[in-house]
Design an enzyme around this catalytic site. Structure first.
Site, PDB file in Angstrom:
ATOM      1  N   GLU A 141     -23.445 -68.126  16.613  1.00 21.28           N
ATOM      2  CA  GLU A 141     -24.234 -68.771  15.193  1.00 21.28           C
ATOM      3  C   GLU A 141     -23.518 -70.031  14.915  1.00 21.28           C
ATOM      4  O   GLU A 141     -23.365 -70.293  13.934  1.00 21.28           O
ATOM      5  CB  GLU A 141     -24.528 -67.886  14.105  1.00 21.28           C
ATOM      6  CG  GLU A 141     -25.277 -66.476  14.418  1.00 21.28           C
ATOM      7  CD  GLU A 141     -25.251 -65.508  13.174  1.00 21.28           C
ATOM      8  OE1 GLU A 141     -24.870 -66.027  12.009  1.00 21.28           O
ATOM      9  OE2 GLU A 141     -25.793 -64.366  13.446  1.00 21.28           O
TER      10      GLU A 141
ATOM     11  N   ASN B  42     -23.473 -66.484  21.482  1.00 21.19           N
ATOM     12  CA  ASN B  42     -24.686 -65.817  20.783  1.00 21.19           C
ATOM     13  C   ASN B  42     -25.164 -66.132  19.613  1.00 21.19           C
ATOM     14  O   ASN B  42     -24.544 -66.970  18.828  1.00 21.19           O
ATOM     15  CB  ASN B  42     -23.966 -64.303  20.412  1.00 21.19           C
ATOM     16  CG  ASN B  42     -25.013 -63.270  20.111  1.00 21.19           C
ATOM     17  OD1 ASN B  42     -25.560 -63.074  20.563  1.00 21.19           O
ATOM     18  ND2 ASN B  42     -24.766 -62.687  18.981  1.00 21.19           N
TER      19      ASN B  42
ATOM     20  N   HIS C 270     -33.693 -60.851  16.838  1.00 22.29           N
ATOM     21  CA  HIS C 270     -34.383 -60.481  15.511  1.00 22.29           C
ATOM     22  C   HIS C 270     -35.582 -61.093  15.500  1.00 22.29           C
ATOM     23  O   HIS C 270     -35.588 -62.208  14.911  1.00 22.29           O
ATOM     24  CB  HIS C 270     -33.563 -60.549  14.335  1.00 22.29           C
ATOM     25  CG  HIS C 270     -31.982 -59.992  14.704  1.00 22.29           C
ATOM     26  ND1 HIS C 270     -31.870 -58.558  14.702  1.00 22.29           N
ATOM     27  CD2 HIS C 270     -30.834 -60.582  14.720  1.00 22.29           C
ATOM     28  CE1 HIS C 270     -30.474 -58.227  14.676  1.00 22.29           C
ATOM     29  NE2 HIS C 270     -29.678 -59.453  14.598  1.00 22.29           N
TER      30      HIS C 270
ATOM     31  N   GLU D 279     -29.129 -58.183  20.246  1.00 18.62           N
ATOM     32  CA  GLU D 279     -29.296 -57.336  19.006  1.00 18.62           C
ATOM     33  C   GLU D 279     -30.921 -57.377  18.555  1.00 18.62           C
ATOM     34  O   GLU D 279     -31.316 -57.742  17.461  1.00 18.62           O
ATOM     35  CB  GLU D 279     -28.709 -58.358  17.705  1.00 18.62           C
ATOM     36  CG  GLU D 279     -27.268 -58.750  18.090  1.00 18.62           C
ATOM     37  CD  GLU D 279     -26.720 -59.575  16.959  1.00 18.62           C
ATOM     38  OE1 GLU D 279     -27.294 -59.555  15.796  1.00 18.62           O
ATOM     39  OE2 GLU D 279     -25.905 -60.249  17.263  1.00 18.62           O
TER      40      GLU D 279
ATOM     41  N   ASP E  35     -34.389 -56.059  17.481  1.00 17.28           N
ATOM     42  CA  ASP E  35     -35.193 -55.354  16.727  1.00 17.28           C
ATOM     43  C   ASP E  35     -36.410 -55.996  16.536  1.00 17.28           C
ATOM     44  O   ASP E  35     -36.499 -57.048  16.595  1.00 17.28           O
ATOM     45  CB  ASP E  35     -34.381 -54.725  15.307  1.00 17.28           C
ATOM     46  CG  ASP E  35     -33.911 -55.935  14.691  1.00 17.28           C
ATOM     47  OD1 ASP E  35     -34.416 -57.027  14.733  1.00 17.28           O
ATOM     48  OD2 ASP E  35     -32.806 -55.941  14.122  1.00 17.28           O
TER      49      ASP E  35
END
Length: 540
Positions: free
Chosen positions: A328, A371, A408, A437, A439
């Site tokens: 990030e 990432n 996400h 990651e 979801d």
């Protein structure tokens, strides 16, 4: 979208040996713990003989049980349509749970193809697996079947294992068969535990890692504190990522102190059970993850960061398959695209390249990723920042192997077209693409529609979520070539563990973003979302 991580209080519990699978990471030299017991196997009823080369493998064994696989390869120039094999144990071994075939009987056992893996084209391999009980010896039995080379010949040997390791032996003769894919039928209702039901074995459907983020240690959600969670992870996933215990504050709590105990325990568990590990992460700006001593450091900040990265990378060299090197870094609201973090304030953007160089020097074989969130194509400004950074890194020959897209995302945003464009842009740069990651919540706090859009997980909602998971995986497979597939990982096992439930933008609303339902201690029930994931991997 803004992102919040789960609470940062994690430590580890005891290791429980159990099912092993052949890991699917990108670097074969790191696939540790696969102790195979080889034998010839047999394929089902047809008026031919010696059509298949066959292998029976005990993939893990411990004092009270074992897991095994049967593999058959069609060595002819003609297709085989339908197969069946049979075997019998001479001792107390018994099968308790199977996947990828229909198994009946009770010593002897008969295994018949599932509907989706009945046909074997020339050169094609089928495999099925099972878990069983024993009193210390995992047999390699004779397996009979009309199609298999040397079917019916007798020769066997056994293996034994302590509760912490496996030892190997092999046997030739008949054995059994099937594909390293798994049926998705019934996956929306089957238990995720290894308690005896035939259920989807998700990781076996892919030639790349299928991962899950895990809580560990002191956290009550630790997967090693909950047997049902541990067994479900072993059954469905080939890779794990630590939610927290491999981040900065945990591994490097004081300037001259590194604490690897918890992370070592998790990595050792993964390798002993045939899973690989994706490391997360060397550097992350978040205030609760930067240790206080680092905030107040007065020496050469770049040398200190280099030593931090190199020490951790070296410690896990050969045991961790890939790393999120920096996490990030980008902020599209800044004119220079970089987040105004402590690291940037001290070093400018140079620390990003330096971290990759330090990690590569310490472990030249590990895959190194950048990432971030909101780089899935829907946020054009941030994605353009990413591409600029990648182009500059490659021009300077920084040793970056891939990009991790956190994913996400919402059930309706970004679009599939956005995802396709994002994947393609990374692929075009010769980099690997890893969904790190994933979801998919069903409620969208950023939508113009009243929030929450759904207050119950109805069949209609489940169908929408299934379609979204399926579309994501299909798009990944369509766009990313096999050599550039770093894998797909979901951020948590079951809905109740999701960080989204504590995210302030959800305003306390319920949501169901992951692949399994609870309860908290299991058994975990496969949702239609998992079925959609599996169908995409199977090309259905």
């Amino acid at each position: 979208m803004p992102i919040v991580r789960p609470p940062a209080s994690l430590r580890f519990q005891t290791i429980s040996p159990s099912a092993h699978r052949a890991p699917t990471g990108n670097k074969p030299r790191k696939l540790v713990g696969a102790l195979l017991f080889t034998a010839l196997t047999a394929l089902g009823a047809a008026p031919y003989s010696a059509l298949a080369s066959c292998e029976y493998s005990v993939s893990n064994a411990w004092n009270s049980g074992f897991t095994a696989n049967v593999r058959v390869t069609n060595d002819t120039d003609s297709a085989i349509d339908g197969w069946q094999v049979q075997w019998q144990y001479s001792g107390d071994n018994r099968v308790t749970n199977t996947w990828n075939a229909e198994v009946s009987g009770g010593n002897p056992y008969i295994a018949t193809n599932a509907g989706w893996n009945a046909s074997l084209q020339p050169g094609q391999t089928a495999e099925f697996g099972f878990q069983g009980t024993s009193t210390g010896t995992a047999e390699v039995p004779q397996v009979n079947g009309a199609l298999c080379e040397h079917g019916g010949s007798s020769s066997s040997s056994s293996s034994s294992s302590s509760s912490s390791s496996s030892s190997s032996s092999s046997s030739s003769g008949g054995s059994s068969s099937s594909s390293s894919s798994s049926s998705s039928s019934g996956s929306s209702s089957g238990s995720g535990s290894s308690s005896g039901s035939n259920t989807t074995n998700l990781y076996s459907l892919a030639e790349f890692p299928i991962g899950v983020a895990v809580a560990a240690g002191d956290d009550s959600r630790s997967f090693l504190r909950i047997p049902e969670k541990e067994s479900t992870i072993k059954q469905h996933f080939s890779q794990i990522t630590a939610e927290n215990i491999m981040k900065m504050r945990f591994l490097h709590p004081a300037e001259n102190t590194y604490d690897f105990a918890d992370a070592d325990q998790m990595v050792d568990w993964a390798l002993s059970n045939g899973l690989t590990v994706h490391g997360h992460t060397f550097l992350w700006h978040h205030e609760y993850q930067v240790p206080d001593w680092m905030r107040n450091y007065n020496g050469d900040f770049q040398i200190m960061l280099n030593e931090h990265v190199a020490t951790i990378a070296d410690h896990f060299a050969g045991r961790v398959t890939s790393w999120d090197v920096v996490n990030e870094v980008l902020d599209e609201t800044q004119s220079n695209c970089y987040r105004n973090s402590l690291f940037y304030q001290r070093l400018g953007s140079d620390y990003v390249n330096a971290a990759f160089i330090a990690a590569d020097a310490a472990d030249p074989e590990v895959d190194l990723y950048y990432n971030d969130y909101s780089i899935s194509g829907g946020n054009t400004a941030k994605f353009n920042c990413l591409l600029t950074m990648l182009d500059e890194m490659q021009a300077e020959e920084v040793p970056i192997d891939g990009v991790g897209l956190q994913m996400h995302i919402q059930i309706d945003w970004p679009t599939t077209s956005h995802l396709r464009s994002a994947f393609q842009a990374i692929v075009d740069r010769g980099l690997k693409v890893k969904i790190t990651e994933l979801d998919v919540p069903v409620n969208n706090p950023y939508s113009s529609a009243p929030f929450p859009q759904y207050t119950q997980y109805t069949p209609e909602v489940a169908a929408l979520q299934k379609a979204r998971y399926k579309a994501i995986v299909q798009t990944y497979l369509d766009v990313v070539p096999p050599a550039q597939r770093g894998g797909i990982s979901v951020w948590g096992l079951w809905d109740g563990d999701s960080w989204i439930l504590d995210f302030e933008n959800w305003q306390g609303a319920d949501d169901w973003p992951l692949l399994f339902n609870g309860p908290a201690n299991g058994p975990y029930q496969e949702k239609p979302a998992l079925e959609g994931f599996a169908e995409a991997l199977l090309g259905q």
